[in-house]
Design a protein around this motif. Structure first.
Motif, PDB file in Angstrom:
ATOM      1  N   UNK A 272      44.433  28.568  44.288  1.00 14.49           N
ATOM      2  CA  UNK A 272      42.843  29.876  44.889  1.00 14.49           C
ATOM      3  C   UNK A 272      42.255  29.691  44.475  1.00 14.49           C
ATOM      4  N   UNK A 273      41.175  30.515  45.431  1.00 16.61           N
ATOM      5  CA  UNK A 273      40.180  30.926  44.760  1.00 16.61           C
ATOM      6  C   UNK A 273      38.805  29.176  44.731  1.00 16.61           C
ATOM      7  N   UNK A 274      37.760  29.597  45.225  1.00 17.25           N
ATOM      8  CA  UNK A 274      36.709  28.937  45.563  1.00 17.25           C
ATOM      9  C   UNK A 274      35.033  28.993  46.019  1.00 17.25           C
ATOM     10  N   UNK A 275      34.038  28.983  46.495  1.00 14.42           N
ATOM     11  CA  UNK A 275      33.081  29.723  46.456  1.00 14.42           C
ATOM     12  C   UNK A 275      33.123  29.764  47.955  1.00 14.42           C
ATOM     13  N   UNK A 276      32.296  31.121  48.449  1.00 14.89           N
ATOM     14  CA  UNK A 276      32.574  31.512  49.365  1.00 14.89           C
ATOM     15  C   UNK A 276      34.248  31.793  49.953  1.00 14.89           C
ATOM     16  N   UNK A 277      35.440  32.004  49.874  1.00 12.87           N
ATOM     17  CA  UNK A 277      36.470  31.686  49.956  1.00 12.87           C
ATOM     18  C   UNK A 277      36.679  33.493  50.658  1.00 12.87           C
ATOM     19  N   UNK A 278      36.629  33.905  50.158  1.00 19.22           N
ATOM     20  CA  UNK A 278      36.165  35.901  50.119  1.00 19.22           C
ATOM     21  C   UNK A 278      35.449  36.242  51.306  1.00 19.22           C
ATOM     22  N   UNK A 279      34.130  35.193  51.445  1.00 22.23           N
ATOM     23  CA  UNK A 279      33.440  36.151  52.202  1.00 22.23           C
ATOM     24  C   UNK A 279      34.021  36.987  53.400  1.00 22.23           C
ATOM     25  N   UNK A 280      33.437  37.789  53.901  1.00 24.13           N
ATOM     26  CA  UNK A 280      33.929  38.688  54.931  1.00 24.13           C
ATOM     27  C   UNK A 280      35.230  39.529  55.367  1.00 24.13           C
ATOM     28  N   UNK A 281      35.455  39.511  54.274  1.00 24.78           N
ATOM     29  CA  UNK A 281      36.759  41.166  53.539  1.00 24.78           C
ATOM     30  C   UNK A 281      35.917  41.599  53.880  1.00 24.78           C
ATOM     31  N   UNK A 282      35.037  41.798  52.891  1.00 29.97           N
ATOM     32  CA  UNK A 282      35.165  43.587  52.164  1.00 29.97           C
ATOM     33  C   UNK A 282      33.816  43.947  52.782  1.00 29.97           C
ATOM     34  N   UNK A 283      33.205  44.678  53.105  1.00 28.07           N
ATOM     35  CA  UNK A 283      32.281  45.749  53.746  1.00 28.07           C
ATOM     36  C   UNK A 283      30.924  46.208  52.844  1.00 28.07           C
ATOM     37  N   UNK A 284      31.498  46.856  51.959  1.00 28.45           N
ATOM     38  CA  UNK A 284      31.234  47.311  51.018  1.00 28.45           C
ATOM     39  C   UNK A 284      32.209  47.052  49.499  1.00 28.45           C
ATOM     40  N   UNK A 285      30.851  48.276  48.608  1.00 33.52           N
ATOM     41  CA  UNK A 285      31.691  48.994  47.181  1.00 33.52           C
ATOM     42  C   UNK A 285      31.668  50.231  47.029  1.00 33.52           C
ATOM     43  N   UNK A 286      32.702  50.724  46.720  1.00 33.48           N
ATOM     44  CA  UNK A 286      33.292  52.310  46.402  1.00 33.48           C
ATOM     45  C   UNK A 286      33.823  52.365  44.716  1.00 33.48           C
ATOM     46  N   UNK A 287      32.312  52.911  44.032  1.00 32.08           N
ATOM     47  CA  UNK A 287      31.948  53.092  43.001  1.00 32.08           C
ATOM     48  C   UNK A 287      33.342  54.491  42.633  1.00 32.08           C
ATOM     49  N   UNK A 288      33.914  54.076  41.328  1.00 31.45           N
ATOM     50  CA  UNK A 288      35.281  54.857  41.007  1.00 31.45           C
ATOM     51  C   UNK A 288      35.213  55.226  39.481  1.00 31.45           C
ATOM     52  N   UNK A 289      33.705  55.622  39.037  1.00 32.18           N
ATOM     53  CA  UNK A 289      33.735  55.862  37.340  1.00 32.18           C
ATOM     54  C   UNK A 289      34.651  57.367  37.272  1.00 32.18           C
ATOM     55  N   UNK A 290      35.137  57.360  36.272  1.00 30.09           N
ATOM     56  CA  UNK A 290      35.755  58.465  35.751  1.00 30.09           C
ATOM     57  C   UNK A 290      36.182  58.468  34.288  1.00 30.09           C
TER      58      UNK A 290
END
Length: 418
Positions: free
Chosen positions: A159-177
């Motif tokens: 699996x994997x490759x350039x751009x294959x997960x594009x469009x899944x995520x709408x942003x980033x959540x930083x959970x620095x604990x």
């Protein structure tokens, strides 16, 4: 209203992304945080990466490779037991695992946002080191955007490759604990984390906005932050909040089997009779919210955290009131996956006497003399918290995490925050 989906829930808990759809919960969520992505020492700095490696730090924090695990297998390689649309996944498809199912979930529920959550309790090892300089921050942020938002997944397991997960995520959540300290003993920590956390959020915001401008899209930036006053004091809420779309305040895990005496997991209000001492007396949801507001965070950027699980003790005597509250247990109560921890879906079926504490508004369950004592949220408790969110003018609520409430009973109650 949102919740976390734990990548490991697909194993022992048998909770697939498909369950979010089949339970009807997807229609009651505005966002799902996918937990977690890890950050590794790489290319002379620290970068998001995709590996499959058992996390040793969960059971042995002193292991030399603690904090360096990953689960690319669950993320985008494995074939799920159940799929959102009922369709089989071709053996040679470049994308599978939870990522493909999240993509399909979004297609069926177009209002739903999916956010990748970085770090968490086990994988916050390198945040401090990776945030230490402007160049290191730029490298770390760029690498995370490359993998999760540009979708460039390393090729592994077919699996994997350039751009294959594009469009899944709408942003980033930083959970620095947690910045400055209080997390796992293997974490990199530094007093400079207090301001570097702010600078890291500024860097994420700048790079997310640059990508969004090129794509005519608004990428979200959120953070999960500790609700203890000691954790809040180790950050600069007035400064970093300006870069955030919202902040998930982790108003749970206030007490647990690490304490000798029974106490509440996620109480809304302080109990004058609380036997805690020092800063632990400040571990109260309402106090955390007020600290954040007083520290300069706009109310419309705050989300109250709601646990879909409980914490408990065993060997608990009745005490003077006969209910086991504030009594010394012999150990953490046995849990399905972890001592002192149990999902709501299990706790709801336990026998015993249930009490709603009139001051704290938390539910607790006591099985009797020398038995188990659990503190957790049910629909009644959550209704009180939802009303609190409305009364306080907060943005909403979120939960940890979806598989603790397999049939969606609690998520349905949280949804009423709208």
């Amino acid at each position: 209203m949102g919740s976390y989906f734990a990548q490991w829930g697909v194993y022992g808990r048998d909770y697939e992304v498909a369950n979010v759809h089949s339970s009807g919960v997807a229609d009651k969520l505005t966002f799902i945080n996918y937990a977690f992505g890890n950050i590794y020492a790489k290319n002379g700095g620290y970068e998001c990466g995709m590996i499959t490696k058992t996390e040793t730090g969960a059971s042995n924090p002193n292991s030399p490779d603690a904090g360096t695990g990953g689960d690319a297998e669950a993320d985008y390689i494995r074939t799920p037991k159940r799929t959102v649309d009922g369709q089989a996944i071709p053996w040679d498809a470049p994308l599978s695992g939870n990522f493909l199912q999240l993509k399909k979930l979004k297609a069926l529920h177009p209002k739903l946002k999916i956010i990748i959550s970085l770090g968490g309790w086990s994988w916050s090892k390198n945040f401090s080191a990776g945030s230490a300089t402007d160049a290191l921050r730029k490298q770390m942020v760029s690498s995370c955007i490359n993998i999760y938002l540009k979708g460039n997944l390393p090729v592994q397991g077919g699996r994997g490759g350039a751009g294959v997960a594009k469009g899944i995520f709408d942003g980033i959540d930083v959970d620095w604990e947690y910045p400055v300290g209080g997390g796992q003993p293997y974490n990199t920590v530094n007093p400079a984390d207090k301001h570097n956390f702010t600078l890291l959020m500024a860097e994420f915001r700048a790079q997310l906005d640059a990508l969004g401008a090129a794509e005519n899209k608004r990428y979200l930036l959120t953070a999960a932050v500790g609700a203890g006053k000691d954790k809040i004091d180790n950050t600069e809420p007035a400064l970093y909040s300006q870069y955030m779309d919202w902040i998930n305040l982790m108003t749970y895990d206030f007490h647990g089997a690490w304490d000798k005496t029974t106490n509440f997991n996620a109480h809304l209000y302080a109990d004058p009779a609380d036997i805690s001492v020092g800063v632990a007396r400040e571990y109260v949801a309402d106090r955390a919210i007020q600290y954040m507001i007083n520290a300069g965070v706009p109310r419309n950027k705050l989300l109250l955290g709601i646990p879909f699980y409980g914490r408990g003790w065993t060997g608990v005597p009745p005490g003077p009131n006969g209910d086991g509250l504030y009594q010394t247990g012999t150990a953490g109560a046995a849990g399905t996956y972890e001592v002192g921890f149990e999902d709501y879906k299990v706790l709801v079926n336990k026998t015993g006497t249930r009490y709603y504490h009139p001051v704290t508004k938390q539910l607790y369950l006591y099985t009797g003399a020398g038995g188990q004592w659990w503190s957790y949220d049910d629909a009644t408790v959550i209704a009180t918290k939802v009303q609190y969110v409305k009364d306080q003018g907060l943005r909403g609520a979120f939960s940890w995490e979806l598989d603790g409430d397999a049939n969606g009973a609690l998520a349905t109650e949280v949804w009423k925050v709208h």
